[in-house]
Design an enzyme around this catalytic site. Sequence first.
Site, PDB file in Angstrom:
ATOM      1  N   TYR A  76     -16.589  21.808   6.866  1.00 12.66           N
ATOM      2  CA  TYR A  76     -17.524  23.062   7.240  1.00 12.66           C
ATOM      3  C   TYR A  76     -18.647  23.082   7.632  1.00 12.66           C
ATOM      4  CZ  TYR A  76     -13.690  25.601   3.348  1.00 12.66           C
ATOM      5  OH  TYR A  76     -12.647  25.987   3.648  1.00 12.66           O
ATOM      6  N   LYS A 128      -6.055  12.305   3.650  1.00 15.14           N
ATOM      7  CA  LYS A 128      -4.929  12.509   5.118  1.00 15.14           C
ATOM      8  C   LYS A 128      -5.722  10.978   5.444  1.00 15.14           C
ATOM      9  CE  LYS A 128      -1.915  13.934   6.978  1.00 15.14           C
ATOM     10  NZ  LYS A 128       0.036  13.821   6.512  1.00 15.14           N
ATOM     11  N   ASP A 172      -0.653  16.398   1.971  1.00 14.38           N
ATOM     12  CA  ASP A 172       0.848  17.221   2.172  1.00 14.38           C
ATOM     13  C   ASP A 172       1.503  17.127   1.558  1.00 14.38           C
ATOM     14  OD1 ASP A 172       1.007  14.666   2.853  1.00 14.38           O
ATOM     15  OD2 ASP A 172       2.269  15.200   5.095  1.00 14.38           O
ATOM     16  N   ASP A 230     -10.024  23.629  -0.404  1.00 24.43           N
ATOM     17  CA  ASP A 230     -10.064  25.031  -0.257  1.00 24.43           C
ATOM     18  C   ASP A 230      -8.977  24.979  -0.738  1.00 24.43           C
ATOM     19  OD1 ASP A 230     -10.839  27.523   0.175  1.00 24.43           O
ATOM     20  OD2 ASP A 230     -10.121  26.911   2.688  1.00 24.43           O
ATOM     21  N   ASP A 275      -6.303  27.507  -3.728  1.00 23.82           N
ATOM     22  CA  ASP A 275      -5.650  28.034  -3.666  1.00 23.82           C
ATOM     23  C   ASP A 275      -3.924  27.979  -4.153  1.00 23.82           C
ATOM     24  OD1 ASP A 275      -8.069  29.991  -3.134  1.00 23.82           O
ATOM     25  OD2 ASP A 275      -6.571  30.997  -1.887  1.00 23.82           O
TER      26      ASP A 275
HETATM   27  C1  IPM Z   1     -13.629  29.380  -1.329  1.00 19.44           C
HETATM   28  C2  IPM Z   1     -13.325  29.869   0.234  1.00 19.44           C
HETATM   29  C3  IPM Z   1     -14.326  30.141   1.271  1.00 19.44           C
HETATM   30  C4  IPM Z   1     -14.433  28.620   1.701  1.00 19.44           C
HETATM   31  C5  IPM Z   1     -14.313  31.119   2.226  1.00 19.44           C
HETATM   32  C6  IPM Z   1     -14.906  32.435   1.567  1.00 19.44           C
HETATM   33  C7  IPM Z   1     -14.956  30.686   3.518  1.00 19.44           C
HETATM   34  O1  IPM Z   1     -12.337  30.509   0.321  1.00 19.44           O
HETATM   35  O2  IPM Z   1     -14.275  29.554  -1.828  1.00 19.44           O
HETATM   36  O3  IPM Z   1     -12.465  29.274  -1.627  1.00 19.44           O
HETATM   37  O4  IPM Z   1     -13.589  28.403   2.685  1.00 19.44           O
HETATM   38  O5  IPM Z   1     -14.542  27.464   0.665  1.00 19.44           O
HETATM   39 MG    MG Z   2     -10.818  29.172  -0.901  1.00 19.45          MG
END
Ligand code: IPM
Ligand code: MG
Length: 360
Positions: free
Chosen positions: A146, A195, A227, A251, A255
């Site tokens: 990032y 990884k 993975d 990240d 999710d």
């Molecule tokens: C999160 C989001 C952010 C990230 C984006 C919006 C830049 O997906 O907070 O997980 O990737 O960190």
């Molecule tokens: Mg995210």
Amino acid sequence: MEKNITIIKGDGIGPEIVDEAIKVLQAIAKKYNHTFTYTEVLMGGASIDAHGVPITQETIDIAKSSDSVLLGSIGGDTNTSPWYQLEPKLRPEAGLLTIRKELGLFANLRPAYLYNELKEACPLKPEIIEGGFDMMVVRELTGGIYFGARETKEIDGQLVATDSLAYSETEIKRIVKKAFEIAMKRKKQLISVDKANVLDSSRLWRKIVNELASDYPEVTVEHMLVDNCAMQLVRDPKQFDVIVTENMFGDILSDEASMITGSIGMLSSASLRDDSFGMYEPSHGSAPDIAGTNKANPIATILSMALMLRYSFGLSKEALEVEQAIEKVLQQGYRTVDILSKDKTLVGTKEMGDLIVANL
Ligand code: IPM
Ligand code: MG
């Protein structure tokens, strides 16, 4: 207690859900005789519209001088919003990355657990989630790919894009240490995700995890390839207690972890550093499609506010009271549309906030 909180409502449903969190926070302030003052600043799309940039120095300075930050959500529809016609460093997300870095918030805590009352919303088979699951993803937030150098340039007549992923020992140590400390307060099981079969940064990560492990003999440590972890999360989520991983893996996995709870509108997050300062925000995004319709679930933001009470202000009793009020409202059968199931009562954003206040 007196605290000054920076408020970033953000874009999409951000303003609506933050308003409900402030409503609940004010009720707590009244009941326990605290004074919370709020300084509202702009970030993301709202800041682009007002100032042409996703974050200003003023926003950063105000956040830095406050006791903590409460954030709604930022960003718009990436296909239709004019914000996404701008160059990447002027888009809403750049504001979020800047504030994380400027405030030094290297540790992102993203809890993912199955709510007993919301089991029907879980997309996994009942036999997989028997007995529930409860994990904490500890994501490194200010390093890795990032924040590495990136460029797109023409080489031999074609465009070549590069993003680099670098981690120093110091950066790895501080996040891994944080994860061990969190594991000590939970089931004492740490899974470090990397990884290491491909990446040098992961091999260094693994080495540091192994070195620090001797400081926490009570914690069971396991390494898992990213993975495989993505697969294990849907195969058997119960096996996870604390997951620690680098920025981009975190990240993606956070999710996934939130999706399998079936209730992303319920999940909070905290971004922390080594002192008590933190930035608190829901795990979900800005849902521009339902913005302004009183449909958004404010619970994730209210739970994030509770984490602020606990981690930044040391107000555990107040935090617990907020969490219990939310449990009660769910037990009473009230649901926003995202978590609605048969025989439950549909309520809007504002009504959900009012119900939580009424249950304090
Ligand atoms: C999160 C989001 C952010 C990230 C984006 C919006 C830049 O997906 O907070 O997980 O990737 O960190
Ligand atoms: Mg995210």
